[in-house]
Design an enzyme around this catalytic site. Structure first.
Site, PDB file in Angstrom:
ATOM      1  N   GLU A 241       0.838  -1.202   0.000  1.00  0.00           N
ATOM      2  CA  GLU A 241       0.000   0.000   0.000  1.00  0.00           C
ATOM      3  C   GLU A 241       0.874   1.252   0.000  1.00  0.00           C
ATOM      4  O   GLU A 241       0.630   2.199  -0.751  1.00  0.00           O
ATOM      5  CB  GLU A 241      -0.918   0.011   1.220  1.00  0.00           C
ATOM      6  CG  GLU A 241      -1.761   1.280   1.301  1.00  0.00           C
ATOM      7  CD  GLU A 241      -2.476   1.459   2.624  1.00  0.00           C
ATOM      8  OE1 GLU A 241      -3.255   2.424   2.745  1.00  0.00           O
ATOM      9  OE2 GLU A 241      -2.250   0.652   3.550  1.00  0.00           O
ATOM     10  N   GLU A 366       5.081  11.436   9.736  1.00  0.00           N
ATOM     11  CA  GLU A 366       5.676  11.283  11.075  1.00  0.00           C
ATOM     12  C   GLU A 366       5.751   9.816  11.488  1.00  0.00           C
ATOM     13  O   GLU A 366       6.752   9.370  12.073  1.00  0.00           O
ATOM     14  CB  GLU A 366       4.857  12.092  12.090  1.00  0.00           C
ATOM     15  CG  GLU A 366       4.951  13.601  11.916  1.00  0.00           C
ATOM     16  CD  GLU A 366       4.158  14.124  10.724  1.00  0.00           C
ATOM     17  OE1 GLU A 366       4.458  15.241  10.256  1.00  0.00           O
ATOM     18  OE2 GLU A 366       3.236  13.414  10.244  1.00  0.00           O
TER      19      GLU A 366
END
Length: 379
Positions: A241, A366
């Site tokens: 993905e 992040e």
């Protein structure tokens, strides 16, 4: 720098993709953006051309190829016309639901769902994200409790691509205090409902919905994979993905640069094309260099994915870097378009808002940096 990633077979496939996009996608993008969804006929046409389920075995109606480069060709073609929303829906099956069914499904589950999905007659979605659990999948609160020959699901999901038209939803639910499992939920099951279509900043043609599970009785045979191993199943397939998001980010950056080079050659100011101003040439040179360097890394990552050797860490590197690059490139390219870049009739305007989600979904920048960083400091 021309990529050496592709062979003659991929270029033949590219011709099919180009014709499909020119005829079936590009003329309708604005209409789909306004409507907030893509016409279902597109998927049936894609299925007829063999563009859905590229990695699904032929016996289930797919393309039967484990070569991810064919998917890359499709992403490049869609990026050329700024069809990010269309790509996300293609990826929802080819990069998410399809691999889960192929790798983990029973013969009965595969026969029930894959032929219809590959033909574009059925829709699918994967339901991971919840209102209180995004990148942190361990925060999932949707539960599945075993009762005799079925499971009872309760909870809610949000930001689910394809949720409004999904006939089957791969759903992540907590089956024990520290265990998760995956379930195939039929879209017609009582207690399963779809909430509002979410109003997004970009990728507006993409259907993104809320999903609700209220005492949804799922047959025991709809368990996907191994009970309690859901988190591991997710971790094993997230690299694909993330590679998909990264590769489309790179393709979108390449397209934005090409549009901008062409525009700056045509647009004149102070008696000459703006491409001849040093500021413009320096900006274009910087963007071209960053794109080429990123292309080299992603080409290697695609080949590693083909060989089953792409690690979660390397996929995380690809995802955060390529999507941040995408956002930098489209922002600077829009600036070089001047006032026209702010007009939706120019593809750079749509590319600008479409790009903003890519550093968020599939794991934020992040979170990707955390994955890379943890590996570096591991004892």
């Amino acid at each position: 720098m021309r990529s050496h990633l592709f062979t003659e077979d991929h270029e033949l496939f590219r011709a099919t993709v180009r014709e499909f996009i020119t005829r079936e996608v590009a003329p309708h993008l604005e209409e789909w953006e306004r409507a907030g969804h893509i016409e279902p006929d597109l998927w049936r046409t894609a299925g007829e051309l063999g563009l859905l389920g590229l990695g699904v075995p032929e016996e289930y109606g797919g393309g039967g190829s484990d070569d991810y480069r064919f998917r890359c060709v499709l992403m490049e073609g869609l990026a050329r016309v700024g069809a990010a929303a269309v790509n996300v829906v293609f990826g929802g099956f080819d990069d998410l639901v399809g691999p889960y069914l192929v790798d983990l499904g029973t013969p009965q589950q595969k026969l029930q769902w894959l032929p219809g999905l590959c033909a574009g007659e059925l829709g699918a979605a994967i339901a991971m994200t919840e209102p209180g659990a995004g990148s942190d999948l361990r925060g999932i609160r949707t539960t599945a409790v075993r009762e005799a020959d079925h499971w009872v699901l309760n909870g809610s999901k949000t930001f689910i691509t394809g949720g409004a038209r999904a006939d089957v939803v791969v759903t992540v639910a907590r089956t024990a205090e520290q265990e998760f499992s995956l379930f195939l939920v039929d879209g017609k099951t009582p207690g399963f409902t779809r909430g509002r279509a979410l109003d997004k900043l970009g990728q507006r043609a993409e259907d993104v919905s809320e999903l609700f599970f209220e005492d949804v009785h799922v047959p025991a045979e709809n368990l996907l994979g191994t009970e309690g191993a859901g988190f591991g199943h997710l971790m094993e397939r997230l690299p694909k993905e993330r590679m998909s998001i990264a590769y489309y980010g790179l393709a979108a950056a390449e397209a934005a640069l090409d549009w901008t080079v062409a525009y700056t050659k045509e647009r004149r100011a102070f008696g000459k094309p703006i491409a001849q101003f040093q500021h413009t040439t320096f900006a274009l040179a910087e963007l071209a260099t960053e794109i080429d360097v990123t292309r080299a890394y992603l080409d290697r990552a695609v080949l590693a994915l083909n060989e089953g050797e792409l690690t979660a860490v390397d996929a995380a590197k690809a995802k955060w870097w390529a999507t941040e690059l995408q956002n930098r490139v489209v922002t600077r390219c829009l600036q070089l378009h001047g006032g026209y870049g702010y007009m939706r009739e120019y593809p750079i305007a749509r590319a600008f808002v479409d790009a903003r989600a890519t550093t968020i979904y599939g794991g934020t920048t992040e979170i990707m940096k955390s994955i890379v960083g943890r590996e570096l400091v591991r004892d």
